[in-house]
Structures are given as structure tokens and as C-alpha cells.
Design an enzyme around this catalytic site. Sequence first.
Site, PDB file in Angstrom:
ATOM      1  N   SER A 121       0.659  -1.135  -0.135  1.00  0.00           N
ATOM      2  CA  SER A 121      -0.030   0.113   0.055  1.00  0.00           C
ATOM      3  C   SER A 121       0.868   1.289  -0.040  1.00  0.00           C
ATOM      4  O   SER A 121       1.998   1.295   0.555  1.00  0.00           O
ATOM      5  CB  SER A 121      -0.740   0.066   1.247  1.00  0.00           C
ATOM      6  OG  SER A 121      -1.578  -1.051   1.330  1.00  0.00           O
TER       7      SER A 121
HETATM    8  N1  SAH Z   1       0.027  -5.487   4.262  1.00  0.00           N
HETATM    9  C1  SAH Z   1       0.579  -5.680   2.944  1.00  0.00           C
HETATM   10  C2  SAH Z   1      -0.194  -5.537   1.633  1.00  0.00           C
HETATM   11  C3  SAH Z   1      -1.100  -6.450   1.605  1.00  0.00           C
HETATM   12  S1  SAH Z   1      -1.835  -6.756  -0.133  1.00  0.00           S
HETATM   13  C4  SAH Z   1       1.991  -4.951   3.004  1.00  0.00           C
HETATM   14  O1  SAH Z   1       2.212  -4.070   3.729  1.00  0.00           O
HETATM   15  O2  SAH Z   1       2.732  -5.144   1.868  1.00  0.00           O
HETATM   16  C5  SAH Z   1      -2.908  -8.254   0.424  1.00  0.00           C
HETATM   17  C6  SAH Z   1      -2.510  -9.350   0.761  1.00  0.00           C
HETATM   18  O3  SAH Z   1      -3.494 -10.180   1.306  1.00  0.00           O
HETATM   19  C7  SAH Z   1      -1.793 -10.062  -0.369  1.00  0.00           C
HETATM   20  O4  SAH Z   1      -0.704 -10.214   0.031  1.00  0.00           O
HETATM   21  C8  SAH Z   1      -2.710 -11.362  -0.506  1.00  0.00           C
HETATM   22  O5  SAH Z   1      -1.931 -12.501  -1.039  1.00  0.00           O
HETATM   23  C9  SAH Z   1      -3.158 -11.336   0.931  1.00  0.00           C
HETATM   24  N2  SAH Z   1      -4.441 -12.327   1.166  1.00  0.00           N
HETATM   25  C10 SAH Z   1      -5.574 -12.281   0.032  1.00  0.00           C
HETATM   26  N3  SAH Z   1      -6.556 -12.990   0.712  1.00  0.00           N
HETATM   27  C11 SAH Z   1      -6.216 -13.421   1.698  1.00  0.00           C
HETATM   28  C12 SAH Z   1      -6.779 -14.066   2.874  1.00  0.00           C
HETATM   29  N4  SAH Z   1      -7.919 -14.860   2.686  1.00  0.00           N
HETATM   30  N5  SAH Z   1      -5.863 -14.434   4.216  1.00  0.00           N
HETATM   31  C13 SAH Z   1      -4.857 -13.665   4.247  1.00  0.00           C
HETATM   32  N6  SAH Z   1      -4.096 -13.223   3.220  1.00  0.00           N
HETATM   33  C14 SAH Z   1      -4.828 -13.007   2.292  1.00  0.00           C
END
Ligand code: SAH
Length: 213
Positions: free
Chosen positions: A52
Site C-alpha cells: 500500500s
Molecule cells: N500489508 C501488506 C499489503 C497486503 S496486500 C503490505 O504491507 O505489503 C493484501 C495481501 O493479502 C496479499 O499479500 C494477498 O496475498 C493477501 N491475501 C488475500 N486473501 C487473503 C486471505 N484470505 N487471508 C490472508 N491473506 C490474504
Amino acid sequence: MVERDLRRRGIRDERVLEAMERVPRHRFVSPPLAAMAYADVPLPTDEGQTISQPYIVALMTQALALSGGEKVLELGTGSGYQTAVLAELGAEVWSIERSPGLHAAASTRLASLGYPRIHLVLGDGTLGLPAESPFDRILATGSLPRVPLGLTSQLRPAGIFVGPIGELFDQRLVRIEYDPPHTRGETLCVCRFVPLVGEAGWLAAVRRPEEDP
Ligand code: SAH
């Protein structure tokens, strides 16, 4: 980045600003993008996911009102950047990631940076982590169609949920102070996050309409 993008755009919590000054964001993006790491933009990471933009990380972190020592659950570890910011603020963080590859990469990265009190879990974050509940805070860093009741029930009274709720390509970043029967909610901004794909999230991997052949 902290002065130019965060303070000027209204992030006031000095502890959040200091924490973000300390976390080396360039270590969380792929090497070719390192020069862009301190620009206020979201960046692509592995497997089509994103880290993000710093302003949104700051806004979400500020909304969690952490003073240190809270038990925080993060949904979507991704690169681990947000996880590191939470740890810098003295929280004990459980962070769940659905992708084995991203989970493994974040584990290596966060271990090499030496953050204590981080527990990385591979699984479906939309279900929370009942075995470790209750949490003081829950932060979704991917979008959800609604706030799952199964998640808010893992919050302590007066606990706070922050996350993007809405449609697949258009959400509101909401902050909910869970204190039944006086639960209060507010919208922080409109936003567009990648989806959380899981049992209480989006049901299947989706493609953006513009990617359709
Ligand atoms: N917090 C992160 C950004 C996350 S983007 C950062 O600072 O880089 C959202 C993330 O959620 C992705 O890595 C994706 O693979 C993960 N994701 C998607 N569905 C999910 C689920 N049901 N449980 C856990 N993670 C999930």
C-alpha cells in the site's frame, strides 16, 4: 517521505510518523523498484499483489490508536511492511497471509530485520485467528465485501477494526470501535485495495475487467 507526504497530508500521530521513519521501506519492494520505495504510491510486489502507499499505511496505523503492548491481528501480510510498522509501535502482531510464497518471503525479510513479537501465520485471514483471540485491534490490508461477524467477535470490548469494505474495485476505509451495544463506525476515505480471497471474504480469485481478453 514522512515530512513531504505524511505530515503534510494530515498524519498527526508523532509515534506513527517516527515508526514509519524507522522502517526501511526499500527492503520490502523488489530491487528494481527500490528507487521508488519512498514515493507516496502503492507498488507491485510478487504474485500480482501490492504494498500500500505510505499515506494509506500511515492513515490505517493512526486509526488503530496504538500506544504499545496491544495485541494486533493483521489480515494480509504481503511484503510485511505494515507488519513491521505495527511492531515498531510496540504491538504484538499476528499476521496472516494466504499465499505460501509471500508468507515465506515475508518471514525471511522480517527475521533478517530482527523484529521481535511478530507471529506470521499461513492461512485464511478472513476467518481470523480464534485460538489467539481476543485481539485489541484487527487490521485488514485487503478488501472485504463486509465486516465478518466472525472477526469482530475476536475483538476485545472497545477493540478497533480498520479495513477497506465495499465493492471489488471501490471501497471505503472504515474504522469500527466494537463496543456492543454502542459500536461506532466512521469512514476514513475512499480507496481501492486488492481483495482478501477467503471463506468470509471474496470467494474466488478475480481479474480486473481491463485484463479480460
Ligand atoms: N500489508 C501488506 C499489503 C497486503 S496486500 C503490505 O504491507 O505489503 C493484501 C495481501 O493479502 C496479499 O499479500 C494477498 O496475498 C493477501 N491475501 C488475500 N486473501 C487473503 C486471505 N484470505 N487471508 C490472508 N491473506 C490474504
